[in-house]
Design a protein around this motif. Structure first.
Motif, mmCIF file in Angstrom:
data_model
loop_
_atom_site.group_PDB
_atom_site.id
_atom_site.type_symbol
_atom_site.label_atom_id
_atom_site.label_comp_id
_atom_site.label_asym_id
_atom_site.label_seq_id
_atom_site.Cartn_x
_atom_site.Cartn_y
_atom_site.Cartn_z
ATOM 1 N N ARG A 173 0.922 -1.306 -0.081
ATOM 2 C CA ARG A 173 0.002 -0.028 0.018
ATOM 3 C C ARG A 173 0.805 1.255 -0.173
ATOM 4 N N VAL A 174 2.073 1.269 -0.284
ATOM 5 C CA VAL A 174 3.075 2.136 -0.462
ATOM 6 C C VAL A 174 3.426 2.553 -1.996
ATOM 7 N N ALA A 175 3.599 3.774 -2.224
ATOM 8 C CA ALA A 175 3.682 4.324 -3.576
ATOM 9 C C ALA A 175 5.015 4.762 -3.487
ATOM 10 N N PHE A 176 6.018 4.644 -4.315
ATOM 11 C CA PHE A 176 7.365 4.926 -4.548
ATOM 12 C C PHE A 176 7.486 6.023 -5.778
ATOM 13 N N VAL A 177 7.750 7.198 -5.472
ATOM 14 C CA VAL A 177 8.069 8.151 -6.656
ATOM 15 C C VAL A 177 9.488 8.739 -6.368
ATOM 16 N N ALA A 178 10.044 9.205 -7.646
ATOM 17 C CA ALA A 178 11.234 9.352 -7.600
ATOM 18 C C ALA A 178 11.692 10.659 -8.364
ATOM 19 N N SER A 179 12.687 11.424 -8.075
ATOM 20 C CA SER A 179 12.904 12.496 -8.952
ATOM 21 C C SER A 179 13.920 11.856 -10.186
ATOM 22 N N ASP A 180 14.534 12.845 -10.746
ATOM 23 C CA ASP A 180 15.230 12.106 -12.335
ATOM 24 C C ASP A 180 16.569 11.768 -11.828
ATOM 25 N N ARG A 181 17.039 12.143 -10.795
ATOM 26 C CA ARG A 181 18.333 11.768 -10.386
ATOM 27 C C ARG A 181 18.723 10.451 -10.413
ATOM 28 N N PRO A 182 19.781 9.942 -10.943
ATOM 29 C CA PRO A 182 20.112 8.368 -10.987
ATOM 30 C C PRO A 182 19.938 7.641 -9.787
ATOM 31 N N VAL A 202 0.315 5.500 1.780
ATOM 32 C CA VAL A 202 1.497 6.616 1.994
ATOM 33 C C VAL A 202 2.345 6.506 0.684
ATOM 34 N N ILE A 203 2.678 7.688 0.195
ATOM 35 C CA ILE A 203 3.601 8.002 -0.921
ATOM 36 C C ILE A 203 5.104 8.226 0.025
ATOM 37 N N VAL A 204 6.088 7.242 -0.553
ATOM 38 C CA VAL A 204 7.229 7.721 -0.253
ATOM 39 C C VAL A 204 8.048 8.375 -1.640
ATOM 40 N N ALA A 205 8.748 9.725 -1.063
ATOM 41 C CA ALA A 205 9.065 10.482 -2.175
ATOM 42 C C ALA A 205 10.804 10.377 -2.072
ATOM 43 N N LEU A 206 11.371 9.984 -3.143
ATOM 44 C CA LEU A 206 12.890 9.911 -3.226
ATOM 45 C C LEU A 206 13.691 11.029 -3.913
ATOM 46 N N LEU A 244 8.483 19.053 -2.734
ATOM 47 C CA LEU A 244 7.457 20.131 -3.107
ATOM 48 C C LEU A 244 6.796 19.799 -4.273
ATOM 49 N N GLU A 245 7.493 19.196 -5.235
ATOM 50 C CA GLU A 245 6.658 18.634 -6.440
ATOM 51 C C GLU A 245 5.542 17.755 -6.113
ATOM 52 N N THR A 246 6.255 16.729 -5.116
ATOM 53 C CA THR A 246 5.148 15.486 -4.690
ATOM 54 C C THR A 246 3.954 16.162 -4.017
ATOM 55 N N LEU A 247 4.111 17.180 -3.191
ATOM 56 C CA LEU A 247 3.055 17.770 -2.442
ATOM 57 C C LEU A 247 2.039 18.489 -3.197
ATOM 58 N N HIS A 248 2.821 18.927 -4.476
ATOM 59 C CA HIS A 248 1.810 19.815 -5.379
ATOM 60 C C HIS A 248 0.994 18.825 -6.120
ATOM 61 N N ALA A 249 1.800 17.668 -6.446
ATOM 62 C CA ALA A 249 0.971 16.863 -7.374
ATOM 63 C C ALA A 249 -0.002 16.064 -6.626
ATOM 64 N N ASP A 269 -4.954 17.763 -4.792
ATOM 65 C CA ASP A 269 -6.325 17.456 -5.140
ATOM 66 C C ASP A 269 -6.745 15.953 -4.475
ATOM 67 N N GLU A 270 -5.755 15.286 -3.844
ATOM 68 C CA GLU A 270 -5.975 14.183 -3.515
ATOM 69 C C GLU A 270 -4.668 13.828 -2.392
ATOM 70 N N PRO A 271 -4.866 14.724 -1.179
ATOM 71 C CA PRO A 271 -3.816 14.504 -0.406
ATOM 72 C C PRO A 271 -3.741 13.162 0.196
ATOM 73 N N LYS A 272 -2.406 12.750 0.411
ATOM 74 C CA LYS A 272 -2.192 11.486 1.195
ATOM 75 C C LYS A 272 -0.798 11.695 1.940
ATOM 76 N N PRO A 273 -0.564 11.250 2.970
ATOM 77 C CA PRO A 273 0.715 11.421 3.687
ATOM 78 C C PRO A 273 2.077 11.095 2.854
ATOM 79 N N ILE A 274 2.653 11.913 2.919
ATOM 80 C CA ILE A 274 4.109 11.695 2.184
ATOM 81 C C ILE A 274 5.307 11.758 2.980
ATOM 82 N N TYR A 275 6.010 10.476 2.786
ATOM 83 C CA TYR A 275 7.179 10.346 3.706
ATOM 84 C C TYR A 275 8.613 10.340 2.696
ATOM 85 N N GLY A 276 9.287 11.476 2.961
ATOM 86 C CA GLY A 276 10.368 11.539 2.106
ATOM 87 C C GLY A 276 11.703 10.958 2.300
ATOM 88 N N MET A 277 12.582 10.409 1.810
ATOM 89 C CA MET A 277 13.870 10.145 1.841
ATOM 90 C C MET A 277 14.837 10.772 0.854
#
Length: 260
Positions: free
Chosen positions: A10-19, A42-46, A53-58, A61-69
C-alpha cells in the motif's frame, strides 16, 4: 501519529530524475512492493526538497501522507535514506500538517492567475531597476512604497527556505503566523519585514509597473508583468508530511535556529 492501515503493498514510491533516486525506487519496489499513487495509503518520495515540493503539489487534489527520503542535494524536508525497516519507520512517524498559500496575480493585460504555494509567494524585479511595491494587509495600506529587489510571504514550512536566505525569521509550524520579508530593501532601508496573522490577506500593488516590471512566483509557478497580487492562506487544503520519530519538522526548525 495514529496507526495507519496495513502498509504491505500500500506504499507508492516516486522518485526524482536523479540516477540515485531512480535506482533507490527500483530496489524499494522489489523489497516492499509498489502501489499506484492513487491506490496507496502512503507515498514515499525519493529526492531532495525540491522533489518533495513537487510531490506535495501533485497530491493537492488527493492529499495523502508523504514520507520523504533524501536522494538529492538538500534534504531539510526529507528523512535519512535507509532501506531497512521502512514500513516500521512509517508507522512510527510523526505528522506535520501544513496549509499552502493561495496567490491571485493580475497581469498587465488584466488576466487573473491563481496558484498555490507551499513555501512562499515571491515578487521579484524583472529588470535592473528596483521594484516599487505598495503593501496592504486586510485592505489597509501598511507601507505606501517599498523600493526593493522584491518581497515574499512565507509559510512556517517555507520559512527555512528562501525566506531564511533573505534574513527572514524561522517560524514554528504551530505559530499561526506568516513571514512578510523584503528582498534587498532599498527604502525604507532598515525595514526587516513583519510577522502577520495566518488569516491575513496580503496585497501587493506594483507601482510604476511599466517602467519597473515585476514577476510573481508561487513556489515554481511564475506570472510575469503583474500589477496586483493578493495572497492568503488556504485552510481548506491540508497536506501531510511524515518524519521519523524524534526528527519532526518542528525539531529540525528549532535546531536550525541554533546551528552555527
Amino acid at each position: 501519529m495514529s496507526k495507519l492501515e496495513p502498509l504491505v503493498n500500500r506504499v507508492a514510491f516516486v522518485a526524482s530524475d536523479r540516477p540515485e533516486a531512480q535506482e533507490a525506487r527500483e530496489r524499494l519496489i522489489v523489497r516492499y512492493g509498489g502501489a499506484a499513487p492513487g491506490e496507496a495509503r502512503v507515498i514515499v518520495a525519493l529526492g531532495g526538497d525540491g522533489f518533495m515540493l513537487e510531490t506535495l503539489h501533485a497530491r493537492i487534489d488527493e492529499p495523502k501522507p508523504i514520507y520523504g527520503m533524501n536522494r538529492g542535494s538538500v534534504g531539510f524536508l526529507m528523512n535519512e535514506y535507509s532501506e531497512d525497516h521502512l514500513l516500521e519507520r512509517i508507522e512510527a512517524a510523526e505528522r506535520a500538517v501544513i496549509h499552502p498559500l493561495r496567490m491571485t496575480a493580475v497581469d498587465a493585460d488584466g488576466r487573473a492567475h491563481e496558484a498555490l504555494a507551499i513555501n512562499e509567494v515571491s515578487l521579484l524585479r524583472q529588470t535592473r531597476q528596483t521594484a516599487k511595491l505598495r503593501i496592504l494587509i486586510d485592505g489597509k495600506t501598511r507601507m505606501d512604497e517599498l523600493q526593493c529587489d522584491g518581497a515574499m510571504l512565507a509559510t512556517p514550512a517555507g520559512s527555512t527556505a528562501y525566506n531564511l536566505s533573505a534574513h527572514g525569521p524561522i517560524i514554528p509550524l504551530d505559530a499561526k503566523v506568516l513571514a512578510l520579508t523584503p528582498i534587498s530593501a532599498f527604502r525604507p532601508r532598515r525595514w526587516r519585514g513583519a510577522l502577520l496573522p495566518h488569516a491575513a490577506t496580503v496585497q501587493f500593488q506594483i507601482l510604476e509597473a511599466e517602467k519597473r516590471p515585476v514577476s510573481a512566483v508561487a513556489d515554481n509557478f511564475e506570472v510575469r508583468d503583474v500589477i496586483d497580487v493578493s495572497v492568503t492562506e488556504d485552510r481548506g487544503v491540508s497536506l501531510t508530511m511524515l518524519f521519523d520519530a524524534g526528527r519532526s519538522l518542528e525539531e529540525r526548525m528549532l535546531a536550525e535556529q541554533f546551528s552555527v
